[in-house]
Design an enzyme around this catalytic site. Structure first.
Site, mmCIF file in Angstrom:
data_model
loop_
_atom_site.group_PDB
_atom_site.id
_atom_site.type_symbol
_atom_site.label_atom_id
_atom_site.label_comp_id
_atom_site.label_asym_id
_atom_site.label_seq_id
_atom_site.Cartn_x
_atom_site.Cartn_y
_atom_site.Cartn_z
ATOM 1 N N LEU A 121 0.830 -1.212 0.000
ATOM 2 C CA LEU A 121 0.000 0.000 0.000
ATOM 3 C C LEU A 121 0.859 1.255 0.000
ATOM 4 O O LEU A 121 0.545 2.260 -0.652
ATOM 5 C CB LEU A 121 -0.903 -0.008 1.241
ATOM 6 C CG LEU A 121 -1.437 1.363 1.706
ATOM 7 C CD1 LEU A 121 -2.467 1.887 0.728
ATOM 8 C CD2 LEU A 121 -1.991 1.267 3.115
ATOM 9 N N ARG B 81 -9.048 -0.193 -3.771
ATOM 10 C CA ARG B 81 -8.054 -1.272 -3.732
ATOM 11 C C ARG B 81 -8.348 -2.214 -2.567
ATOM 12 O O ARG B 81 -8.295 -3.438 -2.704
ATOM 13 C CB ARG B 81 -6.659 -0.667 -3.603
ATOM 14 C CG ARG B 81 -5.503 -1.664 -3.590
ATOM 15 C CD ARG B 81 -4.184 -0.900 -3.479
ATOM 16 N NE ARG B 81 -3.000 -1.747 -3.565
ATOM 17 C CZ ARG B 81 -2.374 -2.286 -2.535
ATOM 18 N NH1 ARG B 81 -2.827 -2.068 -1.303
ATOM 19 N NH2 ARG B 81 -1.292 -3.026 -2.705
ATOM 20 N N HIS C 164 -0.657 -10.342 -2.150
ATOM 21 C CA HIS C 164 0.543 -10.581 -2.960
ATOM 22 C C HIS C 164 0.707 -12.055 -3.335
ATOM 23 O O HIS C 164 1.795 -12.623 -3.265
ATOM 24 C CB HIS C 164 1.792 -10.052 -2.247
ATOM 25 C CG HIS C 164 1.726 -8.579 -1.985
ATOM 26 N ND1 HIS C 164 1.861 -7.647 -2.984
ATOM 27 C CD2 HIS C 164 1.484 -7.884 -0.845
ATOM 28 C CE1 HIS C 164 1.715 -6.430 -2.461
ATOM 29 N NE2 HIS C 164 1.488 -6.552 -1.170
#
Length: 419
Positions: free
Chosen positions: A93, A117, A201
């Site tokens: 972020l 997001r 991720h």
């Protein structure tokens, strides 16, 4: 002059109360949170200062909260020290915070982007399907091998963060993460399961990455004022055109933080300053690059030490001087009037305001830098307006402090009666 890099943290650094002392001390920090509130349509400031920790931890709230505090600290730093960074880098972020402070993304746009997001990342994987864990005390090679052995067509576990030589984070399907973690623990590794709402991720974030790609088409990006290190490549962004693809890719790619810090060291960076809540990246810097001095702007002792280290200079420039006059005029207009004597109002408000307005037009028309006498005239105009409008002393003091905070020119008027 020391080469400086700013570091911006990601999720997990948030805490209830974050930013409150900064906003109590600096008007520009308060204005940053107010801008975020207006942009999002809810009281983010209240959530950060006194909200429920579980509500703050929701990724759609955490992301704009951390970005807002990071930008607020950056703006305060710029006013207080006026020393530009040579590089910026953000963890996950934090990369968006870095791009925002580097001028590539408008703050109001960035707040909306990270809110979305967070939503994209949360809905990409149902709660309970994914997991993450921090791994220490074992080599990178062994972690990579174990991830490969426990991944197949039905489940996956990958490295999400290369944080330091001692710490790697794995992410993926809960079953695969647990199997890899158990095997690594049997080999002597220390495992810490992370309290996260999704397997960030990892390939499980592909739906979020695609939604992010579409979302970013709505926004305009401009060239960066400072080099920003990409999580995906551990190298600086090449241009503004690479921003959308990098921000999409980093959602499913590992954060190459150790390499990023080593790159900064090779570039001659001697000081790093973490902008955001807590001290996670400061602590990682000590492990990755112990020769670099590391500070956290969320720590008052660090701020004091940093100020002594960098020996702040004043922020005197043509732009800051013009800004002082502009702010004096703006505050003169928006200050509430409590005096209904028309003659006094004309003499104490209208006429002095008009003179300074004409002065500003002349300066801007001739591309001139205001003199100290002209700055003093603008401040005295505002003082006269306050007296005429019967503004209470506390508000007067707060307004003058606001002007000097925003322009960094308070040092020019230490002996005057404006502060």
């Amino acid at each position: 002059m020391n080469k400086i890099a700013f570091l911006f943290p990601g999720q997990g650094s948030q805490y209830t109360g974050m930013g409150k002392s900064l906003c109590d001390a600096h008007s520009i920090a308060r204005e940053t949170f107010e801008e975020a509130n207006d942009t999002l349509g809810f009281d983010l400031q209240k959530l950060c200062f006194e909200g429920d920790s579980e509500e703050l931890a929701k990724t759609e709230n955490t992301q704009p909260a951390i970005l807002t505090l990071s930008v607020a600290q950056f703006r305060v730093y710029k006013q207080e020290l006026c020393i530009e960074p040579h590089y910026c880098a953000g963890h996950s972020l934090g990369e968006l915070s870095a791009l925002t402070c580097a001028g590539a993304i408008e703050f109001s746009d960035a707040v909306k982007i990270v809110r979305q997001r967070g939503r994209f990342m949360q809905k990409a994987v149902p709660i309970g399907i994914g997991a993450m864990a921090a791994v220490t005390g074992i080599s990178r090679r062994e972690v990579e091998e174990e991830c490969g052995l426990n991944s197949d067509e039905s489940r996956v576990v990958v490295i999400a963060n290369y944080n330091s030589p001692e710490q790697i984070v794995i992410s993926g399907h809960k079953e695969a993460v647990n199997l890899a973690a158990d095997n690594l623990k049997a080999k002597g590794a220390k495992i810490i399961p992370l309290k996260v709402s999704a397997p960030f991720h990892s390939p499980l974030m592909n739906p979020a990455a695609e939604e992010m790609r579409e979302e970013l088409k709505k926004y305009k990006f401009v060239e960066l004022k400072y080099p920003v290190i990409s999580n995906v490549s551990a190298r600086p962004y090449v241009s503004k055109e690479s921003i959308p693809e990098n921000l999409k890719s980093q959602i499913i790619s590992p954060v190459r933080w150790q390499e990023s810090m080593e790159f900064l060291q090779r570039c001659g960076v001697e000081v790093v300053v973490e902008m955001g809540p807590k001290t996670v990246l400061k602590n990682l810097a000590k492990r990755n690059t112990p020769d670099i001095l590391a500070y956290a702007y969320d720590n008052n002792e660090d701020v004091s030490s940093l100020t002594d280290k960098l020996k702040p200079r004043n922020c005197d420039s043509k732009d800051s001087r013009l800004k002082l006059i502009v702010r004096c005029l703006a505050i003169a207009v928006c200050t509430k009037n409590k005096n209904w004597d028309n003659d006094k109002y004309v003499a104490g408000v209208v006429e002095p305001y008009r003179r300074v307005q004409e002065l500003l037009a002349e300066l801007e028309g001739n591309n001139m830098e205001p003199s100290l006498e002209q700055l003093t005239e603008a401040l005295r105009m505002l003082k006269t307006v306050f007296i005429t409008k019967k503004t209470d002393i506390k508000e007067q003091e707060e307004r003058f402090k606001q002007i000097f905070d925003e322009t960094g020119l308070g040092h020019l008027f230490r002996d005057a009666d404006f502060q």
